[in-house]
Design a protein around this motif. Sequence first.
Motif, PDB file in Angstrom:
ATOM      1  N   THR A  69       0.851  -1.187   0.000  1.00  0.00           N
ATOM      2  CA  THR A  69       0.000   0.000   0.000  1.00  0.00           C
ATOM      3  C   THR A  69       0.885   1.234   0.000  1.00  0.00           C
ATOM      4  N   GLY A  70       0.379   2.309  -0.591  1.00  0.00           N
ATOM      5  CA  GLY A  70       1.152   3.537  -0.666  1.00  0.00           C
ATOM      6  C   GLY A  70       1.062   4.353   0.606  1.00  0.00           C
ATOM      7  N   GLY A  71       1.819   5.454   0.625  1.00  0.00           N
ATOM      8  CA  GLY A  71       1.849   6.334   1.780  1.00  0.00           C
ATOM      9  C   GLY A  71       3.221   6.935   1.949  1.00  0.00           C
ATOM     10  N   THR A  72       3.536   7.361   3.141  1.00  0.00           N
ATOM     11  CA  THR A  72       4.858   7.914   3.426  1.00  0.00           C
ATOM     12  C   THR A  72       5.815   6.791   3.807  1.00  0.00           C
ATOM     13  N   PHE A  73       7.092   7.004   3.482  1.00  0.00           N
ATOM     14  CA  PHE A  73       8.103   5.972   3.743  1.00  0.00           C
ATOM     15  C   PHE A  73       9.394   6.627   4.203  1.00  0.00           C
ATOM     16  N   GLY A  94      14.653   4.336  -7.823  1.00  0.00           N
ATOM     17  CA  GLY A  94      13.298   3.899  -8.168  1.00  0.00           C
ATOM     18  C   GLY A  94      12.471   5.098  -8.587  1.00  0.00           C
ATOM     19  N   PRO A  95      11.168   4.928  -8.851  1.00  0.00           N
ATOM     20  CA  PRO A  95      10.453   3.642  -8.859  1.00  0.00           C
ATOM     21  C   PRO A  95      10.524   2.908 -10.199  1.00  0.00           C
ATOM     22  N   THR A  96      11.175   3.501 -11.203  1.00  0.00           N
ATOM     23  CA  THR A  96      11.275   2.840 -12.512  1.00  0.00           C
ATOM     24  C   THR A  96      12.666   2.254 -12.747  1.00  0.00           C
ATOM     25  N   ALA A  97      13.517   2.303 -11.755  1.00  0.00           N
ATOM     26  CA  ALA A  97      14.892   1.813 -11.909  1.00  0.00           C
ATOM     27  C   ALA A  97      14.936   0.289 -11.931  1.00  0.00           C
ATOM     28  N   SER A  98      15.951  -0.237 -12.562  1.00  0.00           N
ATOM     29  CA  SER A  98      16.265  -1.667 -12.513  1.00  0.00           C
ATOM     30  C   SER A  98      17.746  -1.798 -12.193  1.00  0.00           C
ATOM     31  N   CYS A  99      18.169  -2.975 -11.793  1.00  0.00           N
ATOM     32  CA  CYS A  99      19.576  -3.149 -11.435  1.00  0.00           C
ATOM     33  C   CYS A  99      20.499  -2.914 -12.625  1.00  0.00           C
ATOM     34  N   SER A 100      20.007  -3.157 -13.823  1.00  0.00           N
ATOM     35  CA  SER A 100      20.816  -2.911 -15.014  1.00  0.00           C
ATOM     36  C   SER A 100      20.756  -1.464 -15.476  1.00  0.00           C
ATOM     37  N   ASN A 101      19.821  -0.698 -14.900  1.00  0.00           N
ATOM     38  CA  ASN A 101      19.669   0.708 -15.273  1.00  0.00           C
ATOM     39  C   ASN A 101      19.165   1.484 -14.047  1.00  0.00           C
ATOM     40  N   ASN A 148       7.023   9.793  -0.610  1.00  0.00           N
ATOM     41  CA  ASN A 148       5.645   9.363  -0.828  1.00  0.00           C
ATOM     42  C   ASN A 148       5.667   8.286  -1.908  1.00  0.00           C
ATOM     43  N   VAL A 149       5.159   7.110  -1.585  1.00  0.00           N
ATOM     44  CA  VAL A 149       5.235   5.966  -2.502  1.00  0.00           C
ATOM     45  C   VAL A 149       3.832   5.481  -2.842  1.00  0.00           C
ATOM     46  N   LEU A 150       3.730   4.723  -3.953  1.00  0.00           N
ATOM     47  CA  LEU A 150       2.463   4.191  -4.433  1.00  0.00           C
ATOM     48  C   LEU A 150       2.453   2.666  -4.361  1.00  0.00           C
ATOM     49  N   PRO A 151       1.269   2.050  -4.341  1.00  0.00           N
ATOM     50  CA  PRO A 151       1.199   0.583  -4.320  1.00  0.00           C
ATOM     51  C   PRO A 151       1.964  -0.045  -5.480  1.00  0.00           C
ATOM     52  N   ASN A 152       2.699  -1.106  -5.170  1.00  0.00           N
ATOM     53  CA  ASN A 152       3.448  -1.916  -6.137  1.00  0.00           C
ATOM     54  C   ASN A 152       4.645  -1.210  -6.753  1.00  0.00           C
ATOM     55  N   GLY A 174       6.642   5.620   8.750  1.00  0.00           N
ATOM     56  CA  GLY A 174       5.707   6.057   7.735  1.00  0.00           C
ATOM     57  C   GLY A 174       4.456   5.213   7.705  1.00  0.00           C
ATOM     58  N   THR A 175       3.617   5.440   6.707  1.00  0.00           N
ATOM     59  CA  THR A 175       2.323   4.767   6.620  1.00  0.00           C
ATOM     60  C   THR A 175       2.251   3.697   5.540  1.00  0.00           C
ATOM     61  N   ALA A 176       3.212   3.650   4.625  1.00  0.00           N
ATOM     62  CA  ALA A 176       3.213   2.627   3.576  1.00  0.00           C
ATOM     63  C   ALA A 176       3.476   1.253   4.187  1.00  0.00           C
ATOM     64  N   THR A 177       2.995   0.208   3.515  1.00  0.00           N
ATOM     65  CA  THR A 177       3.180  -1.150   4.038  1.00  0.00           C
ATOM     66  C   THR A 177       3.846  -2.045   2.997  1.00  0.00           C
TER      67      THR A 177
END
Length: 279
Positions: A69-73, A94-101, A148-152, A174-177
């Motif tokens: 779940t999203g929220g603060t982290f 993140g949130p679009t990063a990968s280990c190769s990039n 601030n993060v989003l689900p998944n 924070g509130t994210a899980t």
Amino acid sequence: IKFIILFFIFLFTSKSISQTDCVDAIIICGDANLSGLVTEGIGTQEISSFNACASGENNSIWLKIKFKTGGTFGFLITPETTDLVIDFDFWIFGPTASCSNLGTAIRCSTTNPLQASQLDNLTGMNETETDVSEGPGPDGNSFIHWMNVLPNEVYYIAIDRPRGFGNFSIAWTGTATFYTPPVAEQPNDLVNCDNTTNPSTAIFDLTANSSITIGNQTNLIATYFTNYSDAFTNTLPIQNPNYFQNTSNPQKIFIRITNTITGCFDVTDFNLNVARKDY
């Protein structure tokens, strides 16, 4: 709210499975905090000097987070010793990063507590700070603004100890899980008669324990290993688990059940026992 990494203090007191590269990052799952994390050396240098905080890996560990779940982290990193020589840095990708990039870190802190005339060697992210990067050396106060993060969404955290010695703990805020790990049901010990041409050995079908260990849980796969370290890091699985010949009697086998959606997992073990055939 507090969170936990999957799998307990044993991991962090064993240097053999300390994860020093992004591709081997420890997946965080659960609902409590981490302690005794080991940072000892590096694998591949993956922190670019072009990041806002400069510096790089010296003694590092990588963590991977997928939020349920999203929220603060945020988090608080606490070294095991209060000696100000012990200095921890961190970078978040993140949130679009990968280990190769990995790209550029979206949060980082490389402040040195001695050079910054601090009273302690704590570091992390909280709601009161306003900056998102600081360091190196005397720049900053070792804390930056949380996220601030989003689900998944998926994030990678590199934590590094450039100076001093010792491990650390981390408390999540924070509130994210996070996603919760599966729970491995206790598998059965397997017994078989010995091989006529090779006493004390036999052929075992390890997969007989797959459905037992998974139980009624869904989206799980079972893999088998000959030691705990390999099971935890998911390296060198037994290639033909339905036709496995033991190498000692008894022999302990480790079964890892992994959620194919979240990556969370659990590990348990069972014994192989060879009974002497009466010829």
